[in-house]
Design a protein around this motif. Structure first.
Motif, short mmCIF file in Angstrom:
data_model
loop_
_atom_site.label_atom_id
_atom_site.label_comp_id
_atom_site.label_asym_id
_atom_site.label_seq_id
_atom_site.Cartn_x
_atom_site.Cartn_y
_atom_site.Cartn_z
N GLU A 128 -10.14 -12.36 -6.41
CA GLU A 128 -10.93 -12.18 -5.19
C GLU A 128 -12.10 -11.23 -5.40
O GLU A 128 -13.08 -11.27 -4.66
CB GLU A 128 -10.02 -11.65 -4.06
CG GLU A 128 -9.13 -12.75 -3.51
CD GLU A 128 -8.07 -12.23 -2.55
OE1 GLU A 128 -7.34 -13.06 -2.00
OE2 GLU A 128 -7.97 -11.00 -2.37
N LEU A 173 -6.74 3.24 -2.39
CA LEU A 173 -6.44 1.85 -2.77
C LEU A 173 -4.97 1.52 -2.58
O LEU A 173 -4.62 0.41 -2.17
CB LEU A 173 -6.81 1.61 -4.24
CG LEU A 173 -8.29 1.60 -4.58
CD1 LEU A 173 -8.50 1.19 -6.03
CD2 LEU A 173 -9.06 0.65 -3.68
N ALA A 186 0.08 -1.39 -2.16
CA ALA A 186 1.13 -0.45 -1.69
C ALA A 186 2.50 -0.94 -2.14
O ALA A 186 3.32 -0.17 -2.65
CB ALA A 186 1.07 -0.31 -0.18
N GLY A 240 -7.80 -9.37 4.59
CA GLY A 240 -6.76 -8.71 3.77
C GLY A 240 -5.73 -8.00 4.63
O GLY A 240 -5.98 -7.68 5.80
N THR A 241 -4.57 -7.78 4.05
CA THR A 241 -3.52 -7.05 4.77
C THR A 241 -3.45 -5.59 4.31
O THR A 241 -2.89 -4.74 4.99
CB THR A 241 -2.14 -7.67 4.48
OG1 THR A 241 -1.92 -7.62 3.07
CG2 THR A 241 -2.05 -9.08 4.99
N THR A 268 -7.72 -1.93 3.24
CA THR A 268 -8.30 -3.17 2.72
C THR A 268 -9.79 -3.19 3.00
O THR A 268 -10.26 -2.61 3.97
CB THR A 268 -7.62 -4.41 3.35
OG1 THR A 268 -8.24 -5.58 2.82
CG2 THR A 268 -7.75 -4.43 4.86
N ASP A 306 -10.70 -7.06 -14.69
CA ASP A 306 -11.63 -8.11 -14.23
C ASP A 306 -13.07 -7.65 -14.37
O ASP A 306 -13.32 -6.51 -14.75
CB ASP A 306 -11.30 -8.49 -12.78
CG ASP A 306 -11.46 -7.30 -11.84
OD1 ASP A 306 -12.56 -6.70 -11.81
OD2 ASP A 306 -10.46 -6.95 -11.13
#
Ligand code: ADP
Length: 508
Positions: free
Chosen positions: A394, A433, A450, A444-445, A439, A420
């Motif tokens: 993503e 983070l 976590a 995003g959740t 997020t 990445d």
């Protein structure tokens, strides 16, 4: 202590010497001096009696006195004198006064010898008096007076010598006492100075302890920010540094506890809400499906069909979301088995390959050979890999390369790194983070990282992230190599691979 020992030791020796000298004076020289004085007094009495012997009215009475003096008085006086000399010079040959002792003994014997003629002279004197021979009587008396004066003189000299010796001893004792006093004062001053110096030094050394104590009190009040109070290279500095490390560890543990607590509460809420939502969601999905089927038969209702698809899409998203919440709520302690970590990672990569390809993302996997087995929960670890691979994908909306590696780090752990070439993250976001619900994505959740951290910590490992240059992010998972797993892999993962449980299936 050395100064104190010196003072105490020297005082003891001085005391002992003084006591010995006092004893010598008291039981040696003093009785000797008295015995000599008695001998001189006896001789004096003898001489006085001689003065009137020729003119006495009754010479027979006088003779009784002289005979008694010769038979008992004089021998007793000289016996006492010899005994006193012997007692005073008991030290024998080694005594520095041995010479004097010999002289005194000799002189006493000579004086006794000199007086031995007195018996005969006294007898002749009284016989002459009895005969009325006044001239002979006077001659014998003169003889006796002369000898008596000589005996008294020699006894007097002896007394003076002993007195001189007593004076010398007393003088020496006085001088020694004065010397001892000066030395004692000097030693006491040295001891006091040493004690004062030691006290000052101890005070100076221990002064920083007050700061450490104040810091400990502050920590007890809950001030857990690390702040070095003492930066010295001595024991106290080491103590303060260790204390700060402990404070840091407590702060970290506190934070972990808070995070775990927060996650647990969220988990409970999520389980409850999700439970309430899932049933209506599935009936909505069913109804939407039925509606879609009905509309499929009437092609003129294409707009309605598009709306239904959008609803379907949202339902799917909500279902996925509720799944994620539930997975966190159900987070179980890991069921640890001795596994091949590289194989778990390889499987997760293979599973994700198609999805990645659809988004133009390539994936490379590099595995260090001969890695040991480690204790892990395969399902949980796979979920973590999915989370990280998805995040990496993503972060590269235009596509790119994800590099995955599995290797050893030091002797104690294995690491999996997923790197990445994506957008990376802001420095200010770095600390958040891993916070639940953090997020930066529209949909995003904020739970993936976590949950991943929770899983890794439950395994006794950790997760960290680094920014890459020129761009991109790298996440590294670490897992401890357990004692049982610290041997090279013997078999590859497959249906016949043994699954070793370590420590009843749970290790930390
Ligand atoms: P979510 O993916 O739902 O946002 P996560 O907990 O997985 O939740 O991630 C939290 C946040 O961390 C993300 O929103 C993103 O800002 C950041 N993040 C995670 N992985 C990466 C990555 N590979 N590159 C850049 N940022 C990332």
């Amino acid at each position: 202590m050395v100064a104190f020992t010196l003072v105490a030791g020297w005082s003891l020796i001085a005391l002992r010497t003084a006591a010995q000298e006092g004893e010598l004076l008291r039981s040696g020289y003093l009785p000797l001096s008295l015995a000599l004085r008695d001998a001189v007094a006896d001789q004096d009495a003898w001489n006085t009696q001689l003065n009137h012997v020729t003119t006495a009215a009754n010479p027979a009475d006088k003779r009784v006195w002289f005979d008694a003096a010769l038979a008992a008085g004089r021998p007793r006086t000289f016996a006492k004198l010899r005994a006193a000399i012997h007692r005073a010079f008991q030290g024998g040959e080694r005594d520095p006064s041995a010479e004097l002792a010999r002289e005194l003994t000799q002189e006493t014997a000579d004086i006794l010898e000199l007086g031995s003629a007195d018996g005969q002279s006294v007898a002749q004197l009284f016989e002459a008096l009895a005969r009325g021979d006044a001239k002979l009587a006077e001659q014998r008396r003169a003889e006796l007076v002369t000898r008596g004066a000589r005996i008294k003189g020699r006894l007097g000299q002896l007394e003076q010598r002993v007195q001189a010796r007593v004076d010398a001893l007393a003088g020496a004792a006085q001088r020694r006492e004065a010397h001892a006093f000066r030395l004692l004062v000097a030693l006491l001053m040295v001891t006091s100075l040493v004690a004062l110096g030691s006290a000052l030094r101890v005070r100076r050394v221990l002064a920083p302890l007050a700061r450490v104590t104040a810091r400990a009190r502050a920590v007890a009040r809950g001030e857990l920010e690390v702040q070095p109070v003492l930066e010295t290279a001595d024991e106290l500095g080491e103590l303060a540094a260790t204390f700060e490390r402990m404070v840091a560890a407590i702060a970290a543990a506190n934070e972990q506890l808070l995070a775990a607590d927060r996650l647990a509460t969220i988990g409970k809420m999520a389980a409850h809400v999700t439970h309430e939502i899932r049933n209506p969601l599935s009936s909505i999905a069913l109804n939407v499906e039925m509606l879609e089927e009905e509309l499929a038969e009437s092609p003129e209702r294409s707009e309605a069909r598009a709306l239904l698809q959008a609803i379907q899409h949202e339902i799917e998203r909500l279902t996925a979301l509720s799944e994620q919440y539930l997975s966190m709520a159900r987070q179980q302690p890991p069921n640890l088995q001795e596994e091949d970590l590289a194989e778990v990672v390889r499987e997760a990569c293979d599973f994700m390959r198609l999805e990645l390809k659809r988004h133009d993302v390539r994936l490379s996997l590099e595995v260090e050979p001969d890695l040991p087995l480690v204790a892990l929960d395969e399902a949980q670890l796979r979920q973590v890999c999915f989370n990280l691979l998805r995040n990496a994908r993503e972060s590269m909306p235009e596509g790119g390369l994800i590099e995955v590696s599995v290797r050893r780090r030091g002797a104690a752990e294995l690491v999996v790194c997923i790197a990445d070439e994506g957008v990376g993250f802001d420095a200010q976001d770095a600390s958040q983070l891993f916070e639940p619900f953090f997020t930066t994505k529209g949909q995003g959740t904020g739970l993936g990282l976590a949950i991943s951290r929770q899983v890794l910590e439950a395994h006794g490992g950790g997760i960290e992230c680094h920014a890459r240059t020129p761009r991109g992010t790298e996440f590294c998972l670490s897992l401890p190599i357990t004692a049982a797993g610290a041997r090279p892999r013997a078999v590859t993962r497959g249906s016949d691979r043994p699954h070793l449980a370590s420590g009843g299936g749970q290790t930390t």
